[in-house]
Design an enzyme around this catalytic site. Structure first.
Site, short mmCIF file in Angstrom:
data_model
loop_
_atom_site.label_atom_id
_atom_site.label_comp_id
_atom_site.label_asym_id
_atom_site.label_seq_id
_atom_site.Cartn_x
_atom_site.Cartn_y
_atom_site.Cartn_z
CB THR A 67 65.27 69.17 39.40
OG1 THR A 67 63.61 69.06 39.59
CG2 THR A 67 65.00 70.86 40.87
CG ASN A 110 55.05 67.33 33.30
OD1 ASN A 110 55.90 68.30 32.39
ND2 ASN A 110 55.47 67.46 34.32
CD GLN A 129 57.24 62.70 32.28
OE1 GLN A 129 57.32 61.73 31.15
NE2 GLN A 129 57.72 62.96 33.61
CB SER A 178 65.04 62.82 35.84
OG SER A 178 64.84 61.96 37.32
CB ALA A 179 68.52 58.29 37.29
CG HIS A 180 62.84 59.67 39.94
ND1 HIS A 180 61.26 59.61 40.09
CD2 HIS A 180 63.91 60.96 39.79
CE1 HIS A 180 61.30 61.38 39.71
NE2 HIS A 180 62.16 61.68 39.70
CB THR A 195 81.45 62.89 46.08
OG1 THR A 195 82.27 63.93 47.12
CG2 THR A 195 82.18 61.41 46.72
CB CYS A 244 56.16 68.86 40.95
SG CYS A 244 56.86 68.29 39.97
#
Ligand code: PLP
Length: 396
Positions: free
Chosen positions: A77, A161, A189, A209-211, A247, A341
């Site tokens: 996002t 997606n 995707q 995106s990692a997840h 960070t 979403c």
């Protein structure tokens, strides 16, 4: 809880073993934990910095790019928003009075679609939303036709997606570059579903995106090809070479790298995994569409690589998405009605409406998405639950 079958991988993949193991030392609450500020000059900071850079190197190797072209973000996002807002900020920096023109599609994920709408509503951009074909694909020629002399950015997703339609990113990128326009692609995707080599694609920016591949939530990547002009969305401490201040989440970056190694690996690994997933996808389509009330949302033929191997999307007549999701949940199956979403919204999916599907039909959409761990037994279990659900819904 009794048996559960998870079939909502397009929303998120469960954290994989490799990611959990790689992150464990970073989460231990003792002196040996290695969760320090990667920007600190002391030994603890340097150790975190080394871990962060190793994660970046792994990601670069697997995505076919160079480490200094990858920036860690809080997710796709943010990466998507950053690219669109950067395009506007560049225009403002140059004191150009006319808002930039952006070409995108009407079926992008909300992280592009809503960002584009917001820029438009603020008068900061003019946006052309190209419609897809009924198959869910975006025609490169339609993108080319939407470009004009003042277009500064083209943004088209690699894989949708909801429908899993695979777009011809190479052709679209070439067309944008012929006109000297930057090209961005949301590749969330695509990652892990088809081989990917960023160095060989005409892409200036991409989001990941990692997840979605078994890494942690809240960690993404922004790929910016060296030399791509960019004005950061987040400013502050100047981390990530000033491209994304804040960070860094070293723990999540390390988890993402581990998930990339486990689930993405080499092109051969992906191809092998895709063959297995495609077989399950096709079986699922055939079994679901054998019910008279069910029709496929897109014409995904057996073995087709025009659609990514992990998503099955159907429309069911006479039952609403929410009802199906809740009934299937009670029966032990986790699926979704569209994108996660929008799953709390009572509106039918924008993507399905854009394909030309009527509202009533779109209200009955069901998205079943599989992952590398999904087995034939999971598909059997789901099909039985689906059949029972249909029987109850039809009052039998
Ligand atoms: N783009 C696509 C195509 C997605 O499927 C998603 C996830 O829903 C996103 C962007 C947003 O990713 P994230 O959850 O990392 O912000």
């Amino acid at each position: 809880m009794s048996e559960r079958v998870y079939l909502d991988y397009a929303a998120t993949a469960p954290l994989c073993d490799a990611a959990a193991a790689a992150m464990a030392p970073f989460m231990a609450a003792d002196a040996a934990a290695v969760q320090y500020n990667a920007n600190s000059l002391h030994a603890e900071g340097r150790a975190s910095f080394t871990a962060l850079e190793q994660a970046r190197e792994i990601a670069a190797r697997i995505l076919g790019t160079r480490a200094h072209e990858l920036y860690f973000t809080s997710g796709a996002t943010e990466s998507n928003n950053a690219v669109l807002f950067s395009c506007v900020a560049r225009r403002l920096q140059k004191s150009q009075s006319t808002p930039p023109h952006i070409v995108t599609t009407s079926i992008e994920h909300d992280a592009i679609f809503q960002a584009a709408q917001q820029l438009e509503s603020l008068g900061l951009a003019r946006v052309t939303y190209v419609k897809p074909l009924a198959s869910g694909h975006v025609e490169p020629d339609a993108i080319a036709a939407a470009m004009s002399d003042d277009t500064t950015l083209v943004s088209v997703m690699a894989v949708n997606n909801e429908t899993s339609a695979v777009n011809d990113i190479a052709a679209i990128g070439e067309l944008a570059h012929e006109r000297g326009i930057l090209f961005h692609s949301d590749m969330v995707q695509l990652l892990g579903k088809a081989p990917l080599n960023l160095a060989q694609l005409p892409v200036d920016a991409a989001s990941f995106s990692a997840h979605k591949i078994g890494g942690p939530k809240g960690l993404g990547l922004l790929y910016l090809k060296a030399g791509t002009p960019f004005v950061p969305l987040l400013v502050g401490g100047g981390q990530e070479h000033g491209i994304r201040s804040g960070t860094q989440n070293v723990c999540a970056a390390v988890g993402f790298a581990a998930a990339l190694e486990q689930y993405v690996g080499t092109a051969e690994d992906i191809e092998e995994q895709a063959v297995q997933m495609r077989e399950l996808r096709d079986t699922l389509y055939e079994r679901l569409c054998a019910f008279p009330a069910v029709r496929p949302t897109v014409p995904c033929e057996r073995g087709s690589s025009a659609y990514a191997p992990h998503i099955v999307n159907v429309c069911v007549t006479g039952v609403e998405s929410e009802t199906m999701i809740l009934q299937l949940d009670i029966a032990g199956c986790a699926v979704s009605g569209g994108s996660a979403c929008s799953s709390h919204s009572l509106e039918p999916s924008r993507v399905l409406l854009e394909l030309g599907i009527d509202r009533d039909t779109a209200f009955g959409s069901l998205r079943v998405s599989i992952g590398p761990e999904t087995s034939r037994a999971d598909i059997d279990y789901f099909c039985k639950a689906f059949e029972d659900m249909l029987r109850v819904a039809s009052g039998e």
